[in-house]
Every structure is written in structure tokens, then in C-alpha cells.
Scaffold this motif. Structure first.
Motif, PDB file in Angstrom:
ATOM      1  N   MET A  66       0.840  -1.192   0.000  1.00 17.33           N
ATOM      2  CA  MET A  66       0.000   0.000   0.000  1.00 17.33           C
ATOM      3  C   MET A  66       0.880   1.248   0.000  1.00 17.33           C
ATOM      4  O   MET A  66       1.971   1.238   0.576  1.00 17.33           O
ATOM      5  N   ALA A  67       0.398   2.308  -0.641  1.00 16.82           N
ATOM      6  CA  ALA A  67       1.195   3.521  -0.844  1.00 16.82           C
ATOM      7  C   ALA A  67       2.492   3.151  -1.556  1.00 16.82           C
ATOM      8  O   ALA A  67       3.549   3.711  -1.306  1.00 16.82           O
ATOM      9  N   GLY A  68       2.377   2.177  -2.467  1.00 15.88           N
ATOM     10  CA  GLY A  68       3.555   1.615  -3.140  1.00 15.88           C
ATOM     11  C   GLY A  68       4.168   2.521  -4.180  1.00 15.88           C
ATOM     12  O   GLY A  68       5.298   2.277  -4.622  1.00 15.88           O
ATOM     13  N   GLY A  69       3.413   3.536  -4.575  1.00 12.34           N
ATOM     14  CA  GLY A  69       3.940   4.599  -5.418  1.00 12.34           C
ATOM     15  C   GLY A  69       4.838   4.156  -6.540  1.00 12.34           C
ATOM     16  O   GLY A  69       4.408   3.496  -7.480  1.00 12.34           O
ATOM     17  N   THR A  70       6.112   4.525  -6.438  1.00 13.72           N
ATOM     18  CA  THR A  70       7.045   4.319  -7.543  1.00 13.72           C
ATOM     19  C   THR A  70       7.689   2.934  -7.549  1.00 13.72           C
ATOM     20  O   THR A  70       8.581   2.681  -8.358  1.00 13.72           O
ATOM     21  N   GLY A  71       7.257   2.039  -6.672  1.00 10.58           N
ATOM     22  CA  GLY A  71       7.636   0.636  -6.779  1.00 10.58           C
ATOM     23  C   GLY A  71       8.852   0.170  -6.021  1.00 10.58           C
ATOM     24  O   GLY A  71       9.226  -1.004  -6.129  1.00 10.58           O
ATOM     25  N   ASP A  72       9.494   1.027  -5.260  1.00  8.62           N
ATOM     26  CA  ASP A  72      10.741   0.641  -4.605  1.00  8.62           C
ATOM     27  C   ASP A  72      10.608  -0.633  -3.759  1.00  8.62           C
ATOM     28  O   ASP A  72      11.472  -1.511  -3.799  1.00  8.62           O
ATOM     29  N   ILE A  73       9.569  -0.719  -2.961  1.00  5.62           N
ATOM     30  CA  ILE A  73       9.373  -1.892  -2.102  1.00  5.62           C
ATOM     31  C   ILE A  73       8.933  -3.090  -2.939  1.00  5.62           C
ATOM     32  O   ILE A  73       9.422  -4.210  -2.758  1.00  5.62           O
ATOM     33  N   ALA A  74       8.015  -2.859  -3.861  1.00  2.09           N
ATOM     34  CA  ALA A  74       7.499  -3.952  -4.682  1.00  2.09           C
ATOM     35  C   ALA A  74       8.593  -4.612  -5.510  1.00  2.09           C
ATOM     36  O   ALA A  74       8.629  -5.842  -5.645  1.00  2.09           O
ATOM     37  N   PHE A  75       9.493  -3.818  -6.087  1.00  6.07           N
ATOM     38  CA  PHE A  75      10.584  -4.383  -6.885  1.00  6.07           C
ATOM     39  C   PHE A  75      11.440  -5.319  -6.036  1.00  6.07           C
ATOM     40  O   PHE A  75      11.849  -6.382  -6.509  1.00  6.07           O
ATOM     41  N   ARG A  76      11.689  -4.925  -4.813  1.00  4.73           N
ATOM     42  CA  ARG A  76      12.496  -5.764  -3.928  1.00  4.73           C
ATOM     43  C   ARG A  76      11.766  -7.062  -3.588  1.00  4.73           C
ATOM     44  O   ARG A  76      12.368  -8.140  -3.564  1.00  4.73           O
ATOM     45  N   VAL A  84       2.834  -9.467  -5.998  1.00  3.34           N
ATOM     46  CA  VAL A  84       2.677  -8.188  -5.317  1.00  3.34           C
ATOM     47  C   VAL A  84       1.665  -7.310  -6.045  1.00  3.34           C
ATOM     48  O   VAL A  84       1.771  -7.092  -7.250  1.00  3.34           O
ATOM     49  N   THR A  85       0.688  -6.810  -5.280  1.00  2.93           N
ATOM     50  CA  THR A  85      -0.236  -5.790  -5.767  1.00  2.93           C
ATOM     51  C   THR A  85       0.243  -4.454  -5.234  1.00  2.93           C
ATOM     52  O   THR A  85       0.308  -4.254  -4.019  1.00  2.93           O
ATOM     53  N   GLY A 108       5.001  -9.106 -13.579  1.00  4.09           N
ATOM     54  CA  GLY A 108       4.227  -9.857 -12.585  1.00  4.09           C
ATOM     55  C   GLY A 108       3.633  -9.020 -11.473  1.00  4.09           C
ATOM     56  O   GLY A 108       3.021  -9.558 -10.548  1.00  4.09           O
ATOM     57  N   LEU A 109       3.803  -7.683 -11.534  1.00  6.20           N
ATOM     58  CA  LEU A 109       3.207  -6.813 -10.523  1.00  6.20           C
ATOM     59  C   LEU A 109       1.827  -6.359 -10.991  1.00  6.20           C
ATOM     60  O   LEU A 109       1.601  -6.147 -12.178  1.00  6.20           O
ATOM     61  N   THR A 110       0.921  -6.206 -10.047  1.00  9.57           N
ATOM     62  CA  THR A 110      -0.394  -5.651 -10.321  1.00  9.57           C
ATOM     63  C   THR A 110      -0.432  -4.236  -9.770  1.00  9.57           C
ATOM     64  O   THR A 110      -0.042  -4.006  -8.613  1.00  9.57           O
ATOM     65  N   TRP A 111      -0.895  -3.285 -10.564  1.00  6.98           N
ATOM     66  CA  TRP A 111      -0.929  -1.874 -10.165  1.00  6.98           C
ATOM     67  C   TRP A 111      -2.382  -1.431 -10.054  1.00  6.98           C
ATOM     68  O   TRP A 111      -3.154  -1.611 -10.998  1.00  6.98           O
TER      69      TRP A 111
END
Length: 243
Positions: A66-76, A84-85, A108-111
Motif C-alpha cells: 500500500m502507498a507503493g507509489g514508484t515501486g521501490d518496495i514492490a521491486f524488492r 505483489v499488488t 508480474g506486478l499488479t498496479w
């Protein structure tokens, strides 16, 4: 006055705060990651690495960032094979994240545009919920925490990375002076937006101290709530479990 909330050092209506926070992040989206590097001396990268290690994502898990914005956490987290959504209330921030993912070849990420206070996901949808440097910008934090609890499966875990107040003697005061006087100037020079970065500094100051936020997590229904201070609490990793 009872229905007013803080937007930095101002008191505004809940609707006005939501609108103005949206304006802040639309304004800074294109320079957000560069500004994070400049403001933290690159240390935000280490904090995020530590945060994701704490989350310990696993292949096949469904995780809401949540509040994933520009993807820094999701990419990791995506490196582990987790599903990851990435959600954010601000479509401009998500747009930057999707463009970054395309350039990096991250698939594989959902935005999805979502309001943390009123998520559209069904109950018990996710194995983990993460939010990094986003909870302090939510208008109704208790509602967001309850929603996090609702969408987690039983046994699911909640992790939050957020600025707090350093308890190291003297260090907190030094950082406070730095953030008040220099961060808005950096924002003006790099992003041509002094006001938005002044708000971000003010929002950090007004965020609850570690013990108070831990209590809020427990009030939302989480068990075994924990907090790991970084730099004496300048930044903290909070956690909790849905039992």
C-alpha cells in the motif's frame, strides 16, 4: 473543529487533507526517487532493504504494498517470487512506478489505485501487507490499519516503515533543524516545489511516536505488535500479526 485533521502544521477538513495530499504527490511524483536519495543521502535504500528482509516475502505469496507509489518496495519483494499488488491513492505515483518497472523489466506486478481507508479487496485476500513512508499521509490512520487487518488472511503479517522521532540525545534536534531548513530548499532546487517538501517535513513531526503508533496497531486488532528503531527511531519498522 472535531472533524478537522492536520495537513502539516495546518488544520483542515478531512476532505481537504485528502485532496491536498493528492496534490503534493502528483507534484513530486517525477522527482520522488531522486529527492529520496538527496534527502537521506541514499540511506533510504538501506532502510528499504532492511524492511523487506523483515517482511521476508516468499514465492507465491499474495502481498499488498500500500502507498507503493514508484515501486521501490514492490521491486524488492518481487525478486522472491511473491505476487505483489502495488496500490496507491495517487495515479501519478503509480504511473511513475509502472514506467520504472517497464524500464527495469520487472514483470508480474499488479498496479491498482486504492484508498488505504476503504480498500476494494475482499476479506482475507493477502498473506502480507506492507506500507513504507505512506501511513503518515493517510487522513484516517486508524481506519487504514483496520482495513489492513481486514484484508489479511489469518496468520498474515503487517509491516510499516515510517519516519518517527529519534530518541538518541541530540540527534533528533539536529535532524529536526536539517529537515526544517534544508529539505524544503532542496525541494525547490530539484523539484521546483518548496511547499510540498515543507508539508512532508511537517507531517513527519506530527506523526505519533513509536510507542503510540504501536498502540494504534494493537487497537486495530493486530497481535504481537513490534517496533524496530533505526537511528534511534528516526525511522522505525513496525509489525503485527493477524491471529
Amino acid at each position: 473543529m472535531q472533524d478537522q485533521v492536520s495537513f502539516g502544521d495546518e488544520l483542515v477538513s478531512r476532505e481537504e487533507k485528502t485532496r491536498r495530499v493528492g496534490g503534493v504527490f502528483s507534484s513530486v511524483a517525477s522527482k520522488y526517487d531522486l529527492m529520496n536519495d538527496l534527502m537521506s543521502g541514499g540511506m533510504h535504500r538501506l532502510w528499504k532493504d532492511r524492511f523487506v528482509a523483515k517482511v521476508a516475502p516468499r514465492a507465491g505469496e499474495h502481498i499488498l504494498d500500500m502507498a507503493g507509489g514508484t515501486g521501490d518496495i514492490a521491486f524488492r519483494m518481487a525478486k522472491s517470487g511473491a505476487l505483489v499488488t502495488v496500490s496507491d491513492i495517487n495515479a501519478d505515483m503509480l504511473g511513475v512506478g509502472m514506467e520504472r518497472a517497464k524500464k527495469r523489466g520487472v514483470e508480474g506486478l499488479t498496479w491498482q489505485v486504492e484508498n488505504a481507508e476503504t480498500l476494494s479487496f475482499a476479506d482475507a485476500s493477502f498473506d502480507a501487507y506492507t506500507i513504507a513512508f505512506g501511513i503518515r499521509n493517510v487522513t484516517d490512520i486508524p481506519s487504514a490499519l483496520r482495513e489492513a487487518h481486514r484484508v489479511l488472511k489469518r496468520g498474515g503479517r503487517f509491516y510499516c516503515l515510517e519516519f518517527s522521532t529519534s530518541e538518541w540525545p541530540g540527534f533528533g534536534e539536529i535532524y529536526d533543524r536539517y529537515s526544517e531548513h534544508l529539505i524544503p530548499k532542496i525541494g525547490k532546487a530539484v523539484a521546483n516545489d518548496e511547499a510540498s517538501y515543507r508539508y512532508l517535513v511537517e507531517s513527519i513531526r506530527r506523526f505519533p511516536r513509536m510507542s503510540a503508533f504501536k498502540a494504534m496497531i494493537e487497537d486495530a486488532g493486530f497481535r504481537s505488535a513490534s517496533v524496530e528503531p533505526i537511528l534511534g527511531g528516526l525511522v522505525a519498522i513496525h509489525g503485527g500479526w493477524k491471529i
